[in-house]
Structure formats: C-alpha cells, structure tokens
Design a protein around this motif. Structure first.
Motif, PDB file in Angstrom:
ATOM      1  N   MET A   1      13.915  35.409  42.252  1.00 25.89           N
ATOM      2  CA  MET A   1      14.513  34.074  42.112  1.00 25.89           C
ATOM      3  C   MET A   1      15.956  34.152  41.639  1.00 25.89           C
ATOM      4  O   MET A   1      16.779  33.276  41.944  1.00 25.89           O
ATOM      5  N   ASP A   2      16.295  35.220  40.904  1.00 27.93           N
ATOM      6  CA  ASP A   2      17.673  35.409  40.459  1.00 27.93           C
ATOM      7  C   ASP A   2      18.562  35.980  41.548  1.00 27.93           C
ATOM      8  O   ASP A   2      19.754  36.191  41.310  1.00 27.93           O
ATOM      9  N   GLY A   3      17.994  36.266  42.719  1.00 27.80           N
ATOM     10  CA  GLY A   3      18.792  36.732  43.846  1.00 27.80           C
ATOM     11  C   GLY A   3      18.795  38.227  44.060  1.00 27.80           C
ATOM     12  O   GLY A   3      19.538  38.711  44.929  1.00 27.80           O
ATOM     13  N   ALA A   4      17.997  38.975  43.317  1.00 24.86           N
ATOM     14  CA  ALA A   4      17.968  40.424  43.495  1.00 24.86           C
ATOM     15  C   ALA A   4      17.142  40.788  44.722  1.00 24.86           C
ATOM     16  O   ALA A   4      16.091  40.186  44.989  1.00 24.86           O
ATOM     17  N   GLY A   5      17.613  41.759  45.483  1.00 28.83           N
ATOM     18  CA  GLY A   5      16.870  42.246  46.633  1.00 28.83           C
ATOM     19  C   GLY A   5      15.723  43.143  46.208  1.00 28.83           C
ATOM     20  O   GLY A   5      15.555  43.474  45.027  1.00 28.83           O
ATOM     21  N   GLU A   6      14.946  43.582  47.190  1.00 23.45           N
ATOM     22  CA  GLU A   6      13.773  44.396  46.883  1.00 23.45           C
ATOM     23  C   GLU A   6      14.167  45.760  46.308  1.00 23.45           C
ATOM     24  O   GLU A   6      13.545  46.251  45.362  1.00 23.45           O
ATOM     25  N   LEU A   7      15.192  46.384  46.876  1.00 23.65           N
ATOM     26  CA  LEU A   7      15.625  47.676  46.360  1.00 23.65           C
ATOM     27  C   LEU A   7      16.199  47.540  44.956  1.00 23.65           C
ATOM     28  O   LEU A   7      15.913  48.367  44.078  1.00 23.65           O
ATOM     29  N   ARG A   8      16.997  46.500  44.734  1.00 25.01           N
ATOM     30  CA  ARG A   8      17.560  46.258  43.395  1.00 25.01           C
ATOM     31  C   ARG A   8      16.445  45.966  42.392  1.00 25.01           C
ATOM     32  O   ARG A   8      16.495  46.414  41.235  1.00 25.01           O
ATOM     33  N   THR A   9      15.447  45.208  42.816  1.00 27.60           N
ATOM     34  CA  THR A   9      14.325  44.917  41.922  1.00 27.60           C
ATOM     35  C   THR A   9      13.570  46.184  41.555  1.00 27.60           C
ATOM     36  O   THR A   9      13.196  46.376  40.394  1.00 27.60           O
TER      37      THR A   9
END
Length: 309
Positions: free
Chosen positions: A205-213
C-alpha cells in the motif's frame, strides 16, 4: 423403645474424623522422585557428550605427537608437544598445498552456501506468500528431493557436467551445491512463522514493489531463518566429499577433506606423513567450530520458528 441409627454417610464421616491425625493435617500424596529422573537424564546426556567429544579429544592430543609417539604411547596421553612443529610441516608440505586446499574449501563453502541460502529463502518465501498454478505440485517435487540421497544423483551430475565440459573445474562443485530442497522447505516454515501477511500488505500500500518488499521488509524478518539455513548449508558444503571426489582430478582444485584423503593414501608409502594427516584434520574442523559458536544465537532462535502460533 426404638434406637436411632445414623445414616451410612454420616457414619463414614464420623469414622474419618476419628481416624484423622491429631494435628489436623491431611496426608499428601507422594510425589515422584524427581531427583532420580534428573540423575538418569543427566547421566545419559553425559554419556552422549563423552561419546561425541572423545574423537575430537583424541584428535587434539594426537596432534601434539610425532610419528614415533603416536604408536608408542597411550592414545590419550600427551606427547612431547610437537604441535607447532607439526603445524609448520603441514603448511610447508608440497609447497603449501594444504593452504590451497583450505582456500578451495572456503571458496566452495562460503560462496556456495551463501548463494544456496539466498535461493532457498527466496523460493520458500514465494511458496508461502504467493499463489500460482501448480504451487502444491511443485512443492511436492521439492519434498521428493528430500528423499533422494546425494549419492544417487552423483553419477547423473557427473555425466551432465561431462557433457558441458565442466568436469575438473570449480563450477562442477559449486553449481550442484546451489540446489537445496531441505533449505527451501525450512525457508517456507520460517516465512510462515516470521513474516506476517499484514506487513506485506502495508508495504504494498505504501508503493513498494515485490522485490523491494522482499529485500527491505521480509528478508530482515527472516534473518534467524537465513542464518539457520546458511549453517546447515555451510556444514554440508564443508563436509562435501563424494561430489568433489567424482568431479575433480586436479590436486590444485581439491577441498581440504579430499586433499586429506589423498594425503592419507600416501601414508602407507610414507608413514612419517601420519602426523600431518592428523593435524590437518584438526585444522579442518576449526572453521566449523568457529561458525557454530559465532552464529549459534541465530540458529537457536531459528529452530523455534513456528513452534508457537
């Protein structure tokens, strides 16, 4: 004239009051003897500890002896303390080939275990947090990989490496070590126990992508599991003997355990090399001891992942 008799319940209560001790304290049930059970458990643990430490103790003591004292004295009695002399002879043998073997072991173990752990954690995380077609079937194949002994796959791996020209290279030992079905299984368990789904949803929800998450949110939470899988991979890679024996022919590429095996075969023609094999075995054990002592806090916490929900 009739006599009144007390009811049976009242008579039983009166009898119990008359037979009660004068102090008024009821007799407590006897507790099981905890001391005896603890003593038995401690005795069993001591026996297992002695059984485990006895070979290492003999290795430390034997490394202080020369060739003559090894067979002329008691196995658990100290010699003339030739430890430093044996150590210098080991590192000077054949232009320092043992240092090359140790370096190869570090290369195979550290790089192979690190890459294998990263792949295992990523796969276990994907199996836990994502839904995709054939997920259960694919994970079933991973579990089947746990049932296959490594010796069964040694010959097919050798034939495949021979087809692509990787035999007698570093890649022949490194690439097969990257596949770790047990690590994938553990990583999925750790992901279930350490990474809440709500945290991932908040990150998205904060806009992070899957790799960043995965890198910034999930991987720090999986640190105990990561180190646990790394320790298991480190131990398996450091003790990997059969794969190196199948793949390598060049003495310069040997890991420490295969090099000691080759050195042991020459002991029959040169018995004076026997102390070098013993102290070389002791030196080869030291990295494992250092790894477990320095990373045991992660290992202990990682083993309890998912135990309490």
């Amino acid at each position: 004239m009739s006599t009144q008799t007390a009811p049976p319940a009242a008579a039983a209560a009166a009898a119990s009051l008359t037979t009660a001790p004068a102090s008024g304290k009821a007799r407590r049930p006897r507790r099981p003897r905890q001391f005896t059970s603890k003593a038995v458990v401690n005795a069993i643990l001591i026996v297992f500890a002695l059984y485990t430490l006895m070979p290492l103790t003999w290795l430390v003591i034997a490394s202080t002896k020369n060739y003559r004292d090894l067979f002329a004295t008691n196995p658990f009695s100290l010699g003339d303390f030739n430890f430093l002399n044996n150590l210098s002879e080991l590192f000077a043998y054949n232009d320092g080939i043992y240092l090359r073997w140790l370096g190869n072991s570090v290369l195979y173990t550290v790089i192979g275990s690190l890459l294998s752990t990263i792949i295992s954690v990523a796969c276990g995380y994907a199996f836990d947090k994502y839904e995709f077609r054939g997920k259960d079937t694919l994970f079933g194949f991973v579990l089947i990989g746990l049932l296959v002994p490594s010796t069964v796959t040694a010959l097919p791996l050798y034939l495949l490496a021979s087809e692509v020209g990787m035999v007698n290279t570093y890649w022949a030992v490194l690439i097969p070590s990257l596949v770790n079905p047990f690590g994938v299984y553990l990583a999925r368990v750790f992901s279930e126990g350490y990474v809440p789904g709500e945290v991932l949803e908040a990150s998205r929800m904060d806009g992070a992508g899957e790799l960043r998450t995965f890198v910034s949110v999930s991987l720090p939470m999986l640190a105990p599991g990561f180190m646990t899988i790394f320790l298991f991979s480190f131990t398996a890679s450091w003790n990997n003997f059969y794969s190196a024996l199948m793949m390598l022919n060049d003495e310069e590429l040997y890991p420490a355990n295969l090099g000691l095996y080759a050195l042991m075969k020459s002991v029959y023609q040169h018995p004076e090399l026997y102390p070098l094999v013993i102290i070389g075995s002791l030196v080869a054990v030291v990295p494992l001891i250092i790894a477990f002592l320095s990373l045991q806090r992660f290992w202990r916490s990682g083993l309890t992942a998912g135990a309490v929900k």
